[in-house]
Write a protein that holds these residues in place. Structure first.
Motif, PDB file in Angstrom:
ATOM      1  N   GLY A   1      -2.743  -0.992   7.557  1.00  0.00           N
ATOM      2  CA  GLY A   1      -3.696  -2.092   7.270  1.00  0.00           C
ATOM      3  C   GLY A   1      -3.269  -3.404   7.625  1.00  0.00           C
ATOM      4  O   GLY A   1      -1.996  -3.718   8.057  1.00  0.00           O
TER       5      GLY A   1
ATOM      6  N   GLU B   1      -2.662   7.030  14.955  1.00  0.00           N
ATOM      7  CA  GLU B   1      -2.454   7.241  13.501  1.00  0.00           C
ATOM      8  C   GLU B   1      -2.844   5.895  12.625  1.00  0.00           C
ATOM      9  O   GLU B   1      -2.794   4.896  12.908  1.00  0.00           O
ATOM     10  CB  GLU B   1      -0.620   7.168  13.349  1.00  0.00           C
TER      11      GLU B   1
ATOM     12  N   GLY C   1       3.214   1.855   1.551  1.00  0.00           N
ATOM     13  CA  GLY C   1       3.843   2.076   3.174  1.00  0.00           C
ATOM     14  C   GLY C   1       5.316   1.899   3.147  1.00  0.00           C
ATOM     15  O   GLY C   1       5.930   2.234   4.199  1.00  0.00           O
TER      16      GLY C   1
ATOM     17  N   THR D   1       5.366   4.008   7.510  1.00  0.00           N
ATOM     18  CA  THR D   1       6.766   3.965   8.472  1.00  0.00           C
ATOM     19  C   THR D   1       6.523   4.773   9.737  1.00  0.00           C
ATOM     20  O   THR D   1       7.280   4.485  10.553  1.00  0.00           O
ATOM     21  CB  THR D   1       7.802   5.038   7.653  1.00  0.00           C
TER      22      THR D   1
ATOM     23  N   ALA E   1      -0.501   4.103   8.733  1.00  0.00           N
ATOM     24  CA  ALA E   1       0.866   4.821   8.982  1.00  0.00           C
ATOM     25  C   ALA E   1       1.993   4.425   8.277  1.00  0.00           C
ATOM     26  O   ALA E   1       3.047   5.389   8.081  1.00  0.00           O
ATOM     27  CB  ALA E   1       1.489   4.333  10.682  1.00  0.00           C
TER      28      ALA E   1
ATOM     29  N   GLY F   1       0.842  -1.192  -0.077  1.00  0.00           N
ATOM     30  CA  GLY F   1      -0.018   0.044   0.024  1.00  0.00           C
ATOM     31  C   GLY F   1       0.845   1.334   0.269  1.00  0.00           C
ATOM     32  O   GLY F   1       0.515   2.398   0.548  1.00  0.00           O
TER      33      GLY F   1
ATOM     34  N   TYR G   1     -11.318   4.207  -0.826  1.00  0.00           N
ATOM     35  CA  TYR G   1     -11.257   4.044   0.322  1.00  0.00           C
ATOM     36  C   TYR G   1     -11.595   5.377   1.119  1.00  0.00           C
ATOM     37  O   TYR G   1     -11.624   5.266   2.531  1.00  0.00           O
ATOM     38  CB  TYR G   1     -10.017   3.752   0.802  1.00  0.00           C
TER      39      TYR G   1
HETATM   40  C1  LIG Z   1       0.916   6.266   0.851  1.00  0.00           C
HETATM   41  S1  LIG Z   1       1.232   5.347   2.129  1.00  0.00           S
HETATM   42  C2  LIG Z   1       1.521   6.453   3.468  1.00  0.00           C
HETATM   43  C3  LIG Z   1       2.269   6.015   4.482  1.00  0.00           C
HETATM   44  C4  LIG Z   1       2.539   7.211   5.677  1.00  0.00           C
HETATM   45  N1  LIG Z   1       1.459   7.476   6.263  1.00  0.00           N
HETATM   46  C5  LIG Z   1       3.375   8.279   5.306  1.00  0.00           C
HETATM   47  O1  LIG Z   1       2.698   9.297   4.883  1.00  0.00           O
HETATM   48  O2  LIG Z   1       4.448   7.991   4.899  1.00  0.00           O
HETATM   49  C6  LIG Z   1      -0.536   4.853   2.429  1.00  0.00           C
HETATM   50  C7  LIG Z   1      -0.489   3.958   3.918  1.00  0.00           C
HETATM   51  O3  LIG Z   1      -1.899   3.594   3.954  1.00  0.00           O
HETATM   52  C8  LIG Z   1      -2.078   2.236   4.153  1.00  0.00           C
HETATM   53  N2  LIG Z   1      -3.462   1.763   3.497  1.00  0.00           N
HETATM   54  C9  LIG Z   1      -4.077   1.957   2.215  1.00  0.00           C
HETATM   55  N3  LIG Z   1      -5.101   1.249   2.161  1.00  0.00           N
HETATM   56  C10 LIG Z   1      -5.417   1.086   3.577  1.00  0.00           C
HETATM   57  C11 LIG Z   1      -6.706   0.728   3.927  1.00  0.00           C
HETATM   58  N4  LIG Z   1      -7.769   0.391   3.271  1.00  0.00           N
HETATM   59  N5  LIG Z   1      -6.829   0.545   5.354  1.00  0.00           N
HETATM   60  C12 LIG Z   1      -5.729   0.765   6.197  1.00  0.00           C
HETATM   61  N6  LIG Z   1      -4.808   1.138   5.677  1.00  0.00           N
HETATM   62  C13 LIG Z   1      -4.675   1.408   4.424  1.00  0.00           C
HETATM   63  C14 LIG Z   1      -0.929   1.528   3.566  1.00  0.00           C
HETATM   64  O4  LIG Z   1      -0.554   0.381   4.053  1.00  0.00           O
HETATM   65  C15 LIG Z   1       0.050   2.609   3.652  1.00  0.00           C
HETATM   66  O5  LIG Z   1       0.863   2.511   4.509  1.00  0.00           O
END
Ligand SMILES: C[S@@+](CC[C@H](N)C(=O)[O-])C[C@H]1O[C@@H](n2cnc3c(N)ncnc32)[C@H](O)[C@@H]1O
Length: 355
Positions: free
Chosen positions: A163, A131, A91, A136, A134, A89, A236
Motif C-alpha cells: 500500500g 507481489e 505489514g 516484509t 507484500a 496494515g 478490499y
Molecule cells: C497481513 S499483512 C501481510 C503481509 C505479507 N504479505 C505477509 O504475508 O507477511 C497485509 C498487507 O497488505 C497490505 N494492504 C492492506 N490493505 C491494502 C490495500 N488496500 N492496498 C494495498 N495493500 C494493502 C498491508 O500494507 C500489509 O502489508
C-alpha cells in the motif's frame, strides 16, 4: 539507503522516486532535529537503552528504526530482511502464510524455469512476478534467492508492491537494497507503492496509471502474482481482485496464462465464511473477454518440512505451527485452527469451460 542509486538501478521508477524524496527528506530532517537536541543537552547525550539497542542494529546506519531478521535454512536458503514497526496494515510482522508461500515457491520454481520458454508468449520475454500487499516481502526476496540458483532462467523481473504508505515501502526498499549483489544481479527488482484496485483501469489516464508508470506500461503481463495473507479484510476483496485481473497474464496462442498464488489463514477478525466467499464466489465471478478466473486448492505435498495438507472444516490446509516453532518464529496467543495456511492457485480458464 541511497534513493538516487535505487532509481539509477531501476529498483524504483521516477514516479516512486519523486513520491519518496520529500518524505525521506522530512524524516532525515526530523532525525537531525532530535540529534541536535540531544547534542545540545548533556542530559540527552547519555544513550538510552533503546538507542543502544538501535545502534547495535544493522538497520540503523541511516538512523532508521528497522530491525533485521534472518530466516535460517528455509529449504537450504538463509536470507535477511528488515522490518519497521511503523509499517501499517499488519505489514510489520512475519505471517506464517508467507512461509507457506516460500515453500510453494521452492516446490515449483524449477518447473517454471524449465517451462519458461513454452509458457511465455515469446521465449525471449522476461519472466515477471508481482507481489501485492507484500509487507516484509519475504516471498519475493526468497524467490530472488531461488532464481539465483537456477542456471537456465534468463533475467527475471520481480516486482514488489505494498500500500502507498511511506514506512511500508521504505521497509521493502531497505530489504531489497541489502540483498547480496549476486541476487540483485540475477533478477531486476522493482518496488512500487500500490493500493489495490487503484489506477488499473484500462482507460485510466496514462499519467497516473499504476500499470503504465510502474509496470512498464503492460497490462496482463505477469506470469506469477504472489498474494500472502491479504484477504483478511472483505472490504478490499473486490479491489484486490481488480488488480489481479488487470495484471495476470492471459492465455494467448496456445500458451497458458499466468498464475496468482493466494495464501492465507483465517484470523477470526471476520466470520470465516467471508473469507471463503472470496475464494468460492468473488474469484470465479470475475470475467474478462473470453476468460474467467478460477481458484484451485493446492493439495500436493509442498515440502519435507511440512506434513501433507489436512482437512479442516472441509478445506485442505497446512498446519504451520510446528514449522514456525522450528524456525524460532512462533508467537503466543494464536488458536490452533488459526495456524493453518491455505493455498490457492488462481488462473484464467475459458469462460465456457465447466468448472
Ligand atoms: C497481513 S499483512 C501481510 C503481509 C505479507 N504479505 C505477509 O504475508 O507477511 C497485509 C498487507 O497488505 C497490505 N494492504 C492492506 N490493505 C491494502 C490495500 N488496500 N492496498 C494495498 N495493500 C494493502 C498491508 O500494507 C500489509 O502489508
Amino acid at each position: 539507503m541511497d534513493l538516487q542509486k535505487l532509481l539509477d538501478d531501476g529498483i524504483i521508477t521516477k514516479d516512486t522516486f519523486e513520491w519518496l524524496v520529500p518524505l525521506w527528506q522530512q524524516e532525515v530532517d526530523d532525525l537531525r532535529e532530535v540529534q541536535d537536541a540531544r547534542n545540545s543537552n548533556h542530559l540527552f547525550s547519555i544513550p538510552t537503552a533503546e538507542e543502544t539497542e538501535t545502534n547495535n542494529n544493522d538497520g540503523d546506519e541511516d538512523g532508521l528504526m528497522l530491525s533485521k531478521e534472518t530466516i535460517h535454512n528455509l529449504e537450504g536458503i538463509t536470507f535477511s530482511f528488515w522490518m519497521d514497526v511503523g509499517s501499517t496494515g499488519h505489514g510489520n510482522r512475519l505471517w506464517h502464510s508467507s512461509i507457506a508461500m516460500c515453500l510453494y515457491l521452492k516446490r515449483n520454481c524449477q518447473e517454471w524455469t524449465v517451462s519458461q520458454s513454452s509458457s511465455s508468449p515469446s521465449s525471449s520475454s522476461t519472466w515477471r512476478s508481482l507481489e501485492l500487499g507484500a509487507g516484509t516481502a519475504l516471498p519475493s526476496l526468497y524467490l530472488g534467492h531461488l532464481l539465483s540458483q537456477e542456471n537456465t532462467f534468463s533475467p527475471c523481473f520481480l516486482h514488489i508492491t505494498d500500500g502507498k504508505q511511506y514506512r511500508n515501502v521504505r521497509q521493502i526498499l531497505y530489504s531489497v537494497s541489502k540483498q547480496p549483489s549476486n541476487i540483485l544481479q540475477r533478477s531486476l527488482f522493482r518496488v512500487s507503492p500500490h493500493n489495490w484496485g487503484e489506477s488499473v483501469e484500462i482507460e485510466e489516464d496514462e499519467s497516473t496509471s499504476f500499470l503504465v508508470r510502474e509496470c512498464q506500461g503492460q497490462y496482463n503481463s505477469y506470469d506469477l502474482i504472489l498474494v500472502s495473507d491479504c484477504i483478511y479484510n472483505p472490504q478490499y476483496h473486490k479491489d484486490l481482485l481488480k488488480t489481479i485481473a488487470a495484471t495476470l497474464r492471459l492465455p494467448h496462442n496456445g500458451c497458458s496464462g499466468g498464475k496468482a498464488v493466494i495464501t492465507f489463514s483465517l484470523h477470526g477478525n471476520t466470520p470465516d465464511q467471508d473469507i471463503w466467499n472470496f475464494i468460492d464466489n468473488t474469484i470465479p465471478g470475475l470475467h474478462y473477454g473470453d476468460w474467467r478466473l478460477t481458484a484451485t486448492p493446492v493439495d500436493y505435498k509442498l515440502s519435507t518440512l511440512l506434513q501433507q495438507p489436512q482437512v479442516v472444516e472441509g478445506r485442505q490446509g497446512w498446519d504451520m505451527e510446528e514449522i514456525m516453532k522450528d524456525m524460532g518464529l512462533w508467537t503466543a496467543h494464536i488458536e490452533p485452527k488459526r495456524w493453518f495456511s491455505y493455498l490457492y492457485e488462481v488462473t484464467w480458464v475459458n469462460k465456457d469451460r465447466n468448472s
